[in-house]
Write a protein that holds these residues in place. Structure first.
Motif, PDB file in Angstrom:
ATOM      1  N   HIS A   1       0.709  -1.175  -0.011  1.00 56.48           N
ATOM      2  CA  HIS A   1       0.069  -0.041   0.078  1.00 56.48           C
ATOM      3  C   HIS A   1       0.780   1.176   0.057  1.00 56.48           C
ATOM      4  O   HIS A   1       2.123   1.037   0.318  1.00 56.48           O
TER       5      HIS A   1
ATOM      6  N   THR B   1       0.469   5.758   0.649  1.00 55.01           N
ATOM      7  CA  THR B   1      -0.401   6.971   0.983  1.00 55.01           C
ATOM      8  C   THR B   1       0.396   8.312   0.055  1.00 55.01           C
ATOM      9  O   THR B   1       1.619   8.188   0.068  1.00 55.01           O
TER      10      THR B   1
ATOM     11  N   ASN C   1      -2.625  10.735   4.016  1.00 59.44           N
ATOM     12  CA  ASN C   1      -3.641   9.962   3.224  1.00 59.44           C
ATOM     13  C   ASN C   1      -4.417  10.477   2.503  1.00 59.44           C
ATOM     14  O   ASN C   1      -5.668  10.282   2.654  1.00 59.44           O
TER      15      ASN C   1
ATOM     16  N   ASP D   1      -7.279   8.913   0.919  1.00 58.14           N
ATOM     17  CA  ASP D   1      -8.016   8.007   1.718  1.00 58.14           C
ATOM     18  C   ASP D   1      -7.948   6.587   1.374  1.00 58.14           C
ATOM     19  O   ASP D   1      -8.946   5.550   1.452  1.00 58.14           O
ATOM     20  N   GLU D   2      -6.653   6.082   1.426  1.00 56.88           N
ATOM     21  CA  GLU D   2      -6.509   4.661   1.283  1.00 56.88           C
ATOM     22  C   GLU D   2      -6.790   3.709   2.158  1.00 56.88           C
ATOM     23  O   GLU D   2      -6.648   4.200   3.291  1.00 56.88           O
ATOM     24  N   THR D   3      -7.385   2.623   1.938  1.00 59.97           N
ATOM     25  CA  THR D   3      -7.993   1.743   3.130  1.00 59.97           C
ATOM     26  C   THR D   3      -6.887   0.448   3.202  1.00 59.97           C
ATOM     27  O   THR D   3      -6.807  -0.229   2.262  1.00 59.97           O
ATOM     28  N   TYR D   4      -6.164   0.430   4.370  1.00 59.40           N
ATOM     29  CA  TYR D   4      -5.299  -0.960   4.573  1.00 59.40           C
ATOM     30  C   TYR D   4      -5.391  -1.028   6.014  1.00 59.40           C
ATOM     31  O   TYR D   4      -5.494  -0.368   6.695  1.00 59.40           O
ATOM     32  N   SER D   5      -5.072  -2.223   6.444  1.00 56.66           N
ATOM     33  CA  SER D   5      -4.692  -2.741   7.929  1.00 56.66           C
ATOM     34  C   SER D   5      -3.356  -2.569   8.333  1.00 56.66           C
ATOM     35  O   SER D   5      -2.365  -2.745   7.480  1.00 56.66           O
TER      36      SER D   5
ATOM     37  N   LEU E   1      -7.679  -1.148  10.890  1.00 55.88           N
ATOM     38  CA  LEU E   1      -7.607  -0.428  10.141  1.00 55.88           C
ATOM     39  C   LEU E   1      -6.568   0.715  10.059  1.00 55.88           C
ATOM     40  O   LEU E   1      -6.695   1.407  11.279  1.00 55.88           O
TER      41      LEU E   1
ATOM     42  N   PRO F   1      -7.638   7.034   8.621  1.00 58.07           N
ATOM     43  CA  PRO F   1      -7.885   7.323   7.248  1.00 58.07           C
ATOM     44  C   PRO F   1      -7.457   8.681   6.820  1.00 58.07           C
ATOM     45  O   PRO F   1      -6.657   9.450   7.920  1.00 58.07           O
TER      46      PRO F   1
END
Length: 185
Positions: free
Chosen positions: A127, A129, A149, A152-156, A171, A174
């Motif tokens: 991922h 950002t 970010n 607004d990339e979503t990752y854990s 998560l 954000p």
């Protein structure tokens, strides 16, 4: 700039979650992390510069027998150690008037996938950002508007394997927008 590293760790402490969700701490036999990091900065033309960095790490258990779970994790990747990390940014500074300077910076930061557990069964993919900073600088003050970010990339960024209950993850933060005022004395 650059660096090479080779780290051997004996009896590394690891946390293993049991069926009742309580942690147990164990010592892994031996782990090894080796790799390199490079970074640089270049002035393009008046008031413009770019910076970049890249890191590579191969971090694995050389020997790790979990005598409670009866599992051999030797050769597995160590949790939370991404193989690749990188960043790149471009920044512009220019005088506005007197000792007042305007600046803007756009940067990308990222990492390759990571594993969350010793068995390497729970993973997060690669991922990145995008971050932005705009502001003004004075001799004793800075006022900065920033966005982390931006897309607004979503990752854990954290995960846990709990036997009998399955996997859970948290998560990453954000998009965040803020302003920072800095004073120098």
């Amino acid at each position: 700039n650059g660096a090479l590293f080779w780290i051997d760790t004996k009896n590394q402490q690891v946390t293993i979650i049991q069926n009742d969700n309580s942690p147990v701490y164990r010592n892994a036999g031996v782990s090894r992390s080796k790799g390199f990091e490079i970074e640089g900065r270049a002035l393009l033309e008046s008031n413009w510069d770019v910076d970049f960095g890249y890191g590579f790490a191969n971090s694995r258990y050389r020997s790790f027998w979990d005598s409670v779970a009866l599992m051999d994790y030797s050769g597995n990747k160590t949790p939370y150690a991404p193989r690749h990390t990188y960043h790149a940014g471009v920044q512009h500074r220019r005088p506005l008037y007197g000792d007042t300077w305007f600046f803007g910076r756009l940067e990308i930061k990222g990492e390759g996938g990571i594993v969350f557990d010793d068995a390497n069964s729970f993973k997060e993919g690669a991922h990145s950002t995008l971050n932005l900073r705009l502001g003004a600088e004075w001799e004793k003050w800075d006022l900065v508007f920033w966005v982390k970010n931006l897309l607004d990339e979503t990752y854990s960024d954290h995960g846990q394997v709990t036997p009998g209950s399955g996997n859970s993850s948290r998560l990453a933060t954000p998009r965040m927008i803020g302003t920072t005022l800095t004073a120098r004395f």
